[in-house]
Design a protein around this motif. Structure first.
Motif, PDB file in Angstrom:
ATOM      1  N   ARG A 139       0.838  -1.189   0.000  1.00 43.84           N
ATOM      2  CA  ARG A 139       0.000   0.000   0.000  1.00 43.84           C
ATOM      3  C   ARG A 139       0.881   1.250   0.000  1.00 43.84           C
ATOM      4  O   ARG A 139       1.835   1.357   0.774  1.00 43.84           O
ATOM      5  CB  ARG A 139      -0.935   0.010   1.213  1.00 43.84           C
ATOM      6  N   GLU A 142      -1.090   7.443   1.434  1.00 45.41           N
ATOM      7  CA  GLU A 142      -2.298   8.142   0.990  1.00 45.41           C
ATOM      8  C   GLU A 142      -2.927   7.466  -0.220  1.00 45.41           C
ATOM      9  O   GLU A 142      -3.360   8.108  -1.178  1.00 45.41           O
ATOM     10  CB  GLU A 142      -1.989   9.613   0.695  1.00 45.41           C
ATOM     11  N   TRP A 143      -3.041   6.137  -0.133  1.00 41.84           N
ATOM     12  CA  TRP A 143      -3.638   5.377  -1.233  1.00 41.84           C
ATOM     13  C   TRP A 143      -5.081   5.782  -1.503  1.00 41.84           C
ATOM     14  O   TRP A 143      -5.574   5.659  -2.631  1.00 41.84           O
ATOM     15  CB  TRP A 143      -3.570   3.875  -0.926  1.00 41.84           C
ATOM     16  N   TRP A 144      -5.773   6.288  -0.479  1.00 40.13           N
ATOM     17  CA  TRP A 144      -7.176   6.664  -0.628  1.00 40.13           C
ATOM     18  C   TRP A 144      -7.338   7.895  -1.531  1.00 40.13           C
ATOM     19  O   TRP A 144      -8.428   8.164  -2.021  1.00 40.13           O
ATOM     20  CB  TRP A 144      -7.796   6.933   0.741  1.00 40.13           C
ATOM     21  N   LYS A 145      -6.247   8.639  -1.756  1.00 39.43           N
ATOM     22  CA  LYS A 145      -6.292   9.792  -2.659  1.00 39.43           C
ATOM     23  C   LYS A 145      -5.982   9.392  -4.096  1.00 39.43           C
ATOM     24  O   LYS A 145      -5.969  10.252  -4.983  1.00 39.43           O
ATOM     25  CB  LYS A 145      -5.309  10.864  -2.196  1.00 39.43           C
ATOM     26  N   GLN A 148      -8.040   4.310  -4.721  1.00 36.85           N
ATOM     27  CA  GLN A 148      -8.096   2.974  -4.148  1.00 36.85           C
ATOM     28  C   GLN A 148      -9.045   2.938  -2.959  1.00 36.85           C
ATOM     29  O   GLN A 148      -9.281   3.941  -2.285  1.00 36.85           O
ATOM     30  CB  GLN A 148      -6.699   2.522  -3.731  1.00 36.85           C
ATOM     31  N   ASP A 149      -9.576   1.758  -2.690  1.00 36.50           N
ATOM     32  CA  ASP A 149     -10.507   1.554  -1.579  1.00 36.50           C
ATOM     33  C   ASP A 149     -10.112   0.243  -0.894  1.00 36.50           C
ATOM     34  O   ASP A 149     -10.866  -0.726  -0.877  1.00 36.50           O
ATOM     35  CB  ASP A 149     -11.940   1.478  -2.106  1.00 36.50           C
ATOM     36  N   TYR A 151      -9.658  -1.055   2.113  1.00 36.19           N
ATOM     37  CA  TYR A 151     -10.362  -1.747   3.193  1.00 36.19           C
ATOM     38  C   TYR A 151     -11.630  -2.427   2.687  1.00 36.19           C
ATOM     39  O   TYR A 151     -11.921  -3.568   3.059  1.00 36.19           O
ATOM     40  CB  TYR A 151     -10.673  -0.805   4.347  1.00 36.19           C
ATOM     41  N   CYS A 175     -13.190   7.312   8.528  1.00 34.09           N
ATOM     42  CA  CYS A 175     -12.699   8.240   7.517  1.00 34.09           C
ATOM     43  C   CYS A 175     -11.863   9.329   8.197  1.00 34.09           C
ATOM     44  O   CYS A 175     -12.405  10.128   8.964  1.00 34.09           O
ATOM     45  CB  CYS A 175     -13.862   8.891   6.765  1.00 34.09           C
ATOM     46  N   SER A 178     -10.917  12.173   4.835  1.00 29.97           N
ATOM     47  CA  SER A 178     -11.245  11.624   3.527  1.00 29.97           C
ATOM     48  C   SER A 178     -12.682  11.133   3.530  1.00 29.97           C
ATOM     49  O   SER A 178     -13.244  10.830   4.583  1.00 29.97           O
ATOM     50  CB  SER A 178     -10.295  10.468   3.201  1.00 29.97           C
ATOM     51  N   LYS A 180     -13.302   8.417   1.935  1.00 29.33           N
ATOM     52  CA  LYS A 180     -13.091   6.971   1.882  1.00 29.33           C
ATOM     53  C   LYS A 180     -12.700   6.440   3.260  1.00 29.33           C
ATOM     54  O   LYS A 180     -12.117   7.156   4.082  1.00 29.33           O
ATOM     55  CB  LYS A 180     -11.982   6.629   0.875  1.00 29.33           C
ATOM     56  N   ASN A 182     -10.303   4.934   5.436  1.00 29.30           N
ATOM     57  CA  ASN A 182      -8.856   4.791   5.337  1.00 29.30           C
ATOM     58  C   ASN A 182      -8.194   4.459   6.673  1.00 29.30           C
ATOM     59  O   ASN A 182      -6.977   4.539   6.816  1.00 29.30           O
ATOM     60  CB  ASN A 182      -8.229   6.061   4.755  1.00 29.30           C
TER      61      ASN A 182
END
Length: 244
Positions: A139, A142-145, A148-149, A151, A175, A178, A180, A182
């Motif tokens: 991972r 800041e993969w959520w930016k 990616q999702d 979890y 969250c 974010s 998402k 994360n």
């Protein structure tokens, strides 16, 4: 073959706890049964210094093995403290099964390192102690930016389903800055969660205020064993006794 030897030794020793080592001699792995020299061998085990020396001179010690003849298939508080001292995987015989537990770091007091010791690692290690092995994945920061999702990709396909009220052992997705999910926490009951935030030590926190308000969803493992949270509690108890 080695599993049969381990199970046979445990059955022979019952109702006392069996103990021994898995040794790699270079020609394969072998089981070395040992004598339980504990004062109360039906309650716990102790291996003599002579047997430790015999194991270490025979080859590479791969794992320490013991049994819970009438107990749960999880490491006790004492077991987890002992496992840390030996720095070995511990294999546990319970009934006719062998449960293999890696020497994961204590759940409490971990230093944060993204992708190595973070909230996902804490979740995976806690569930491993409960006998559930979840997949790992690399991972980025800041993969959520980056669309990616991770979890949601992990939980749904691996035996989790959404619930509305948390029970001990459930995963709470949060969250953090974010939209998402994360961040992950494990619900401990009594409005407490176990989690690991960036740049902080892993800890128990009160599940209220910020954490509650920014909850994304709650997930429960479909085959969660009744003793699952006992395994997590045993680790936290062992951690607390070593920290203070």
């Amino acid at each position: 073959m080695i599993d049969k030897q381990i199970l046979a030794h445990a059955a022979e020793c019952a109702p006392q706890e069996s103990c021994g080592f898995v040794i790699d001699t270079g020609t394969g792995q072998h089981y070395m049964p040992c004598q339980n020299i504990a004062d109360r061998p039906t309650e716990y085990f102790e291996i003599s210094p002579d047997d430790w020396l015999r194991a270490q001179t025979a080859g590479e010690v791969v794992a320490l093995v013991h049994s819970h003849p009438d107990g749960l298939p999880v490491l006790s508080e004492c077991d987890r403290a002992g496992q840390r001292r030996t720095a070995l995987p511990w294999w546990l015989v319970c009934g006719t099964e062998i449960y293999r537990f890696n020497n994961v770091p204590p759940l409490l007091g971990r230093q944060f390192e993204h992708g190595v010791l973070d909230c996902l690692t804490l979740l995976r290690d806690a569930y491993h102690l409960a006998g559930i092995n979840l997949p790992d994945y690399s991972r980025e920061d800041e993969w959520w930016k980056k669309g990616q999702d991770l979890y949601l990709d992990l939980l749904g396909p691996n035996g989790f389903y959404k619930v509305t009220d948390a029970q001990p052992g459930d995963v709470i997705l949060i969250c953090l800055g974010s939209e998402k999910a994360n961040h992950a926490a494990i619900y401990c009951g009594d409005q407490y969660v176990l989690h690991h935030c960036s740049q902080r030590l892993s800890k128990r926190d009160i599940y209220s205020g910020f954490w509650f308000n920014y909850t994304h969803s709650i997930w429960r493992y479909r085959q969660w064993p009744q003793y699952g949270f006992t395994a997590i509690c045993n680790d936290m108890a062992a951690s607390s006794s070593l920290m203070y």
